[in-house]
Design a protein around this motif. Structure first.
Motif, PDB file in Angstrom:
ATOM      1  N   GLY B  43       0.803  -1.226   0.000  1.00 49.66           N
ATOM      2  CA  GLY B  43       0.000   0.000   0.000  1.00 49.66           C
ATOM      3  C   GLY B  43       0.831   1.269   0.000  1.00 49.66           C
ATOM      4  O   GLY B  43       0.307   2.347   0.243  1.00 49.66           O
ATOM      5  N   SER B  44       2.140   1.146  -0.253  1.00 46.66           N
ATOM      6  CA  SER B  44       2.939   2.370  -0.220  1.00 46.66           C
ATOM      7  C   SER B  44       2.961   3.060  -1.580  1.00 46.66           C
ATOM      8  O   SER B  44       3.542   4.124  -1.720  1.00 46.66           O
ATOM      9  N   GLN B  45       2.313   2.461  -2.587  1.00 43.32           N
ATOM     10  CA  GLN B  45       2.230   3.046  -3.923  1.00 43.32           C
ATOM     11  C   GLN B  45       3.611   3.381  -4.464  1.00 43.32           C
ATOM     12  O   GLN B  45       3.807   4.417  -5.087  1.00 43.32           O
ATOM     13  N   LEU B 103      15.237  -0.729   5.696  1.00 39.84           N
ATOM     14  CA  LEU B 103      14.862   0.668   5.860  1.00 39.84           C
ATOM     15  C   LEU B 103      15.898   1.531   5.170  1.00 39.84           C
ATOM     16  O   LEU B 103      17.046   1.147   5.022  1.00 39.84           O
ATOM     17  N   LYS B 119      10.629  14.414  -1.662  1.00 45.14           N
ATOM     18  CA  LYS B 119       9.551  14.642  -2.633  1.00 45.14           C
ATOM     19  C   LYS B 119       9.048  13.338  -3.242  1.00 45.14           C
ATOM     20  O   LYS B 119       7.886  13.230  -3.626  1.00 45.14           O
ATOM     21  N   VAL B 120       9.950  12.349  -3.362  1.00 47.56           N
ATOM     22  CA  VAL B 120       9.493  11.105  -3.983  1.00 47.56           C
ATOM     23  C   VAL B 120       8.999  10.081  -2.959  1.00 47.56           C
ATOM     24  O   VAL B 120       8.391   9.082  -3.340  1.00 47.56           O
ATOM     25  N   CYS B 121       9.261  10.305  -1.698  1.00 46.05           N
ATOM     26  CA  CYS B 121       8.903   9.270  -0.713  1.00 46.05           C
ATOM     27  C   CYS B 121       7.393   9.054  -0.674  1.00 46.05           C
ATOM     28  O   CYS B 121       6.629   9.978  -0.401  1.00 46.05           O
ATOM     29  N   PRO B 122       6.948   7.838  -0.960  1.00 47.25           N
ATOM     30  CA  PRO B 122       5.503   7.599  -1.044  1.00 47.25           C
ATOM     31  C   PRO B 122       4.798   7.633   0.308  1.00 47.25           C
ATOM     32  O   PRO B 122       3.581   7.742   0.351  1.00 47.25           O
ATOM     33  N   THR B 123       5.536   7.518   1.394  1.00 45.37           N
ATOM     34  CA  THR B 123       4.857   7.521   2.692  1.00 45.37           C
ATOM     35  C   THR B 123       5.264   8.714   3.549  1.00 45.37           C
ATOM     36  O   THR B 123       5.027   8.719   4.758  1.00 45.37           O
ATOM     37  N   ASP B 124       5.881   9.708   2.938  1.00 48.77           N
ATOM     38  CA  ASP B 124       6.338  10.892   3.685  1.00 48.77           C
ATOM     39  C   ASP B 124       7.201  10.508   4.871  1.00 48.77           C
ATOM     40  O   ASP B 124       7.059  11.051   5.968  1.00 48.77           O
ATOM     41  N   LYS B 138      11.713   6.140  10.869  1.00 45.37           N
ATOM     42  CA  LYS B 138      11.755   4.683  10.668  1.00 45.37           C
ATOM     43  C   LYS B 138      10.369   4.042  10.652  1.00 45.37           C
ATOM     44  O   LYS B 138      10.116   3.104   9.904  1.00 45.37           O
ATOM     45  N   ALA B 140       7.719   4.986   9.491  1.00 44.74           N
ATOM     46  CA  ALA B 140       6.919   5.175   8.280  1.00 44.74           C
ATOM     47  C   ALA B 140       7.605   4.627   7.043  1.00 44.74           C
ATOM     48  O   ALA B 140       6.991   4.518   5.988  1.00 44.74           O
ATOM     49  N   CYS B 141       8.901   4.306   7.134  1.00 48.10           N
ATOM     50  CA  CYS B 141       9.649   3.868   5.960  1.00 48.10           C
ATOM     51  C   CYS B 141       9.291   2.429   5.619  1.00 48.10           C
ATOM     52  O   CYS B 141       9.252   1.567   6.494  1.00 48.10           O
ATOM     53  N   THR B 142       9.018   2.189   4.325  1.00 47.09           N
ATOM     54  CA  THR B 142       8.678   0.830   3.916  1.00 47.09           C
ATOM     55  C   THR B 142       9.839   0.150   3.202  1.00 47.09           C
ATOM     56  O   THR B 142       9.708  -0.965   2.734  1.00 47.09           O
TER      57      THR B 142
END
Lengths: 370, 179, 501
Positions: B43-45, B103, B119-124, B138, B140-142
């Motif tokens: 779900g992190s797109q 991570l 800017k590119v991180c899908p989960t901020d 950490k 939030a990082c997928t």
């Protein structure tokens, strides 16, 4: 002491009993009845017993090799010996050598190893083998001899014994009939029970002591019960299965005997005839193929007894233990599923336990009384 | 004989009719399978599968246009579960060995605060401001690696998550129980 | 009083004679103490000192973090020489943040709070002080005691059970404590009763400790509402669920806490620590540890400062007579194997046991013969062999269905298994794997939400951008029109079209 890499979980101490010891105790418990069988039926019985056990061991070793399992370590659990020994106990004592070999093979390969080996089998291997033998070789499997006690005048010598086991014997010489078989035959000929039991000496006392024709190790109820009590004392199995099974047979037999004493034998006959006692103490108590919980064991034993009585009385085979055991073996997973013990903190149905405030109050207050 | 054929025909036709009506009136709007598959995905797109997001990827897997092995962050475990769910066979060997949880980490000595990564991180999961050293949040990082490629100084690196007392658990006993 | 029989249970050999008859000795202060930040269930403590600081005995070394945590104090006076990652007293061999304290040999106390009469202060205040003293469940569970004492505010606690069961083989630390310091233990119990506003306490002691029962009976003579209850010696009597059942006949409903049925349980060691804190103002700095096992030359009970290395305990007890096969922390049933002997004693260390190979009696695993012994002894009514096969196959949902999460890991099943199948490890593995899966799932949900929020944000931004662009365009067009009213000859509508995109 070095630093460990794969840690061991607790506990770090164990009860001393091993699976091998359990099997050893079972074998020990079988000794009295077996020795009595040897005495009763002489050298051919010894030969058959040896052949059945040895072939079971051989087939076990063969299967283990095929499955790439450690042969000596796995054989040391003693389960193959127990299977072979139990099977031998249920065979006609003068049966030819190949009955033992085929039986051992059937028990080990078809009864146990195809399911994945020890602990995985659905059916009691010895009973499965007995059923296969009975259906495939009905003549050999129903040829009984009258007791020829060792050292008695008519007992075969060691050499004669070898001859009987490996070349067969003339049936009319010594032929007898098992108690159940004889009764069935005569009943179908329209004879009344009172005219059958007495001439055949099928008194409860004779049946219990075992001086009758029958399977190698099934005749002496006394010695089998002795072994069974020993195992119960050693906590190898609990009282539930034997007691439930024998009670159910006794109740049914008494009931029908009361209705028609000339057609239905009494409880004493049914309890001590055929493989009933051996089945109750040594076959039905097999942990692998019987339920685990106490309630499950009671259901299993009682149903087994009823089934056995039904097959004996109205079915096609008088020696019904093997069939009824196998049918109940098939029911075991179902019984196990529905008799799971209640889990702590849950109700029987698996929901969370609930106490009323009143109940809690009473319990807490009652703790004041010293 | 004739009657039998007649009855069977009638039976077949009427059952077919009922099924047809049922299909029309009980129709489910969106394919629930796609939703279920999407729910299984990280779900992190992150787009590593080549689809614009997890939802289109799930649709493609259900439609058979993509293999269940398409999702690198999900690893072999997800591939196997997707295949089980769809009842298809899957060749896990095409996937990279599972690395375990990973991570991203900012090596602060090289970070120039260019803001491209967050800017590119899908989960901020990357925090920071222009010309300030960024850091990875950490929780939030997928580990999707989207930030790795855009970093001009290679200060972002993927590191495997170390086991701690809190996350360690007993391994399966060896040798495994014969089953 | 009528007692109840919980189902199952085993009778492992006690091995308690060697240490149970010998008085507690105080271990001389070691030169260095290794004080881990995680000695309790919950969040690790956060150091409140820095390298080079000199601290007095009893000084706070680390704060508790959050509601379920516990602070750590200096067991002696000395210098903080470092804060490092040191091997944790844990089977994994992983490290834990550890303060290394070098003792200055003076053992100099910091000023302690003036003593108070605990029965005159607010019950809440007792829980606060117990929390500040870093007291955790000393039976081995290491759950912060203050959190449990505060439960008295939320729910009525009708019966306080004091666990003097000590059903683990080898361990005698609670036995000796009750024999030698019964008055203090009972005082601690009464303080806890005051804190919980409970009018009834039952001290359960296994009947294999007649001397402790006698001592505690004398100490409770004056108090009608504190009763000593001898209970049968049956493992796992000391487990919370089983002891509550044995004493009350009640079971803790699945997924609930004992407080929900009006019961709270504390260990005797915890009661003693509460006494020390409330009466003498002393935080938890030491504990009684049984040093035992067949490999130890002179097994005995020691009062040990927290942070002492296990190796020093064995040295004090005369070293080894045989090479130990395993070093355990706790008893042999539920204790944990230690990666080496350079791990410190922590708050939950009831014993350090050095077992010889002969004592472990573990044999090669054989196939399950479905003898059902494990189900017979399971005190929770589970079917361990079924759970093990399911855990082995990774069918965790199915295992949960069979009660995996109701398992208390007491080890009775593994203990009796004639095939020596490591059943408990299968359950520990499955429970750990399930927890890890849940953590992953939790994180996936969170990151999915984050990704969704980001997508929404990006959409909003894009929309805002287009709207801004449109606004600009409109503004420009308006300007243009304004200009067209006084058209300069050179500009034509062409220009507006160019500006449009």
């Amino acid at each position: 002491m070095s630093t460990i890499t794969t840690p061991f979980s607790g506990p770090h101490t164990h009860a001393l009993r091993t699976s091998g010891q359990i099997m050893g105790l079972v074998l020990l418990a079988l000794v009295p009845a077996t020795v009595f069988g040897f005495y009763l039926f002489g050298w051919p019985a010894v030969n058959l017993w040896l052949i059945t056990i040895l072939s079971s061991l051989l087939f076990e070793a063969f299967s283990l090799k095929l499955a790439n399992k450690p042969i000596l370590f796995s054989l040391s659990d003693g389960s193959a010996v127990v299977t072979g020994w139990l099977l031998a106990m249920t065979l006609p004592p003068w049966a030819p050598w190949w009955i033992g070999v085929v039986g051992g093979g059937m028990a080990i390969i078809l009864g146990k190893q195809v399911f994945g080996g020890i602990g995985q089998n659905l059916f009691n291997p010895a009973m499965l083998a007995r059923v296969v033998l009975l259906i495939s070789f009905p003549v050999e499997m129903t040829s009984w001899v009258t007791p020829q006690p060792l050292f008695s005048a008519h007992a075969p010598t060691f050499l004669e014994g070898l001859n009987i086991t490996f070349h067969g014997y003339s049936l009319d010489m010594v032929s007898g009939a098992s108690s159940l078989g004889a009764v069935r035959t005569e009943l179908t000929q329209g004879h009344a029970l009172s005219t059958i039991l007495v001439p055949h000496h099928y008194t409860t006392q004779n049946l219990a002591l075992g001086f009758i024709s029958g399977s190698l190790g099934e005749t002496s109820a006394v010695f089998i019960i002795l072994g069974g009590l020993f195992l119960m004392y050693k906590r190898i199995f609990t009282w539930h299965v034997p007691v439930a099974m024998l009670t159910s047979v006794a109740v049914l037999a008494t009931l029908f005997h009361a209705m028609n004493p000339e057609r239905y034998a009494d409880a004493g006959f049914h309890l001590f005839a055929g493989g009933m006692i051996l089945g109750a103490f040594f076959i039905a108590t097999d942990p692998v193929t019987s339920p685990n919980s106490a309630l499950g064991k009671l259901i299993f034993g009682a149903s087994l007894g009823a089934l056995d009585y039904v097959i004996r009385t109205w079915g096609g085979y008088p020696e019904a233990i093997a069939f009824s055991v196998m049918i109940m073996n098939a029911m075991t997973p179902l019984i196990d599923h529905y008799t799971r013990p209640r889990i702590y903190g849950h109700t029987w149905r698996g929901a969370t336990l609930k106490y009323s405030e009143d109940k809690l109050d009473t319990v807490h207050k009652s703790r004041d009384a010293l | 004989m004739g009657m039998a054929i007649f009855y069977l025909t009638i039976l077949g036709l009427s059952l077919g009719l009922i099924l047809g009506i049922a299909a029309r009136y009980l129709k489910v709007e969106s394919d629930p399978l796609v939703d279920e598959i999407e729910a299984m995905m990280p779900g992190s797109q992150c787009g590593q599968c080549g689809f614009p997001g997890c939802s289109p990827a799930a649709a493609a897997v259900v439609a058979g246009e993509a293999e269940p092995t398409l999702c690198p962050p999900g690893g072999r475990d997800l591939a196997q579960r997707l295949a089980d769910k769809l009842g298809i066979k899957v060749d896990l060997s095409v996937m990279d060995e599972d690395t375990g949880p990973i991570l991203a980490r900012v090596h602060e000595e090289n970070c120039i605060g260019c803001t491209r990564c967050f800017k590119v991180c899908p989960t901020d999961a990357i925090m920071g401001a222009p010309k300030q050293i960024h850091s990875v949040f950490k929780a939030a990082c997928t580990g999707c690696k989207a930030c790795i490629d855009v970093c001009p100084t290679e200060c972002l690196q993927i590191e495997s998550v170390e086991t701690t007392l809190g996350t360690w658990h007993w391994p399966k006993p060896e040798p495994a129980l014969a089953a | 009083m009528k007692l109840f029989r919980f189902r199952g249970g085993v009778h492992p050999e006690g091995h308690k004679l060697a240490t149970g008859s010998r008085p507690i000795e105080v271990l001389p202060m070691p030169k260095r103490l290794y004080i881990p930040m995680q000695q309790h269930i919950g969040a690790p403590a956060e150091p409140a000192v820095k390298q080079g600081h000199h601290v007095l005995k009893g000084r706070l070394l680390a704060h508790g973090q959050g509601t379920i945590s516990a602070p750590v104090h200096a067991p002696t006076s000395g210098t903080i020489i470092d804060i490092v990652d040191h091997t944790a007293p844990h089977p994994s061999g992983l490290t834990v943040r550890t303060i290394i304290l070098e003792a200055d040999g003076k053992d100099e106390w910091m000023e302690t709070e003036t003593t108070i009469n605990p029965f005159e202060i607010d019950p809440q205040e007792i829980a606060v002080r117990v929390g500040a003293a870093g007291i955790v469940g000393l039976g081995g569970a290491t759950f912060p005691s203050a959190v449990k004492l505060k439960l008295g505010d939320k729910q009525p606690i009708k019966t306080l059970i004091i666990n003097g069961g000590e059903c683990e083989p080898y361990l005698t630390c609670d036995d000796r404590l009750m024999q030698e310091r019964a008055q203090d233990v009972v005082d601690g119990i009464r303080i806890m009763m005051h804190s919980l506003r409970t009018s009834r306490a039952l001290i359960a002691i296994e009947d294999n400790k007649p001397d402790a029962i006698e001592a505690m009976k004398i100490a409770t003579n004056l108090f009608d509402n504190v009763m000593v209850v001898p209970v049968p010696s049956l493992y796992p009597m000391g487990s919370e669920k089983q002891m509550i059942h044995a004493l009350t006949g009640l079971e803790i409903p699945a997924g609930k806490r004992s407080a929900d049925i009006g019961v709270l349980m504390h260990n005797v060691g915890t009661a003693y620590a509460v006494h020390n804190t409330i009466r003498k103002g002393r935080p938890l700095l030491s504990r009684i540890v049984t040093v035992g096992g067949g490999a130890v030359r002179e097994p005995r009970n020691l009062e040990v400062p927290l942070g002492t290395l296990v190796s020093e305990l064995f040295e004090y007890c005369g070293g080894f007579i045989k090479a130990p096969e395993r070093i355990l922390m706790g008893g042999p049933m539920m204790g944990q194997v230690m990666p080496n002997m350079h791990v410190p004693v922590i708050k939950g260390t009831s014993g350090v046991i050095a077992l010889t190979k002969k004592e472990i009696t573990q044999q090669q695993t054989m196939a399950c013969i479905r003898c059902g012994s494990c189900a017979q002894v399971c005190p929770c009514g589970l079917l361990p062999m079924e759970l093990a096969t399911r855990s082995n196959k990774g069918q965790f949902d199915n295992a949960i269905d069979y009660g995996l999460l109701d398992c208390i890991s007491c080890g009775s099943c593994s203990y009796v298994c004639p095939s020596h199948i490591p059943l408990v490890q299968y359950f520990n593995y499955a429970k750990g794997a399930i927890a890890a899966q849940n953590r992953d799932k939790q994180k996936a949900t969170e990151t999915r939400d984050l990704a969704k929020q980001r997508t929404l944000r990006l959409e909003r931004e894009a929309e805002a951008k287009t709207r801004a662009a449109e606004a600009r365009k409109a503004a420009r067009q308006a300007q243009q029109q304004a200009k067209q009213t006084t058209p300069p000859p050179s500009t034509k509508p062409v220009a507006t079209e160019e500006a449009a995109p």
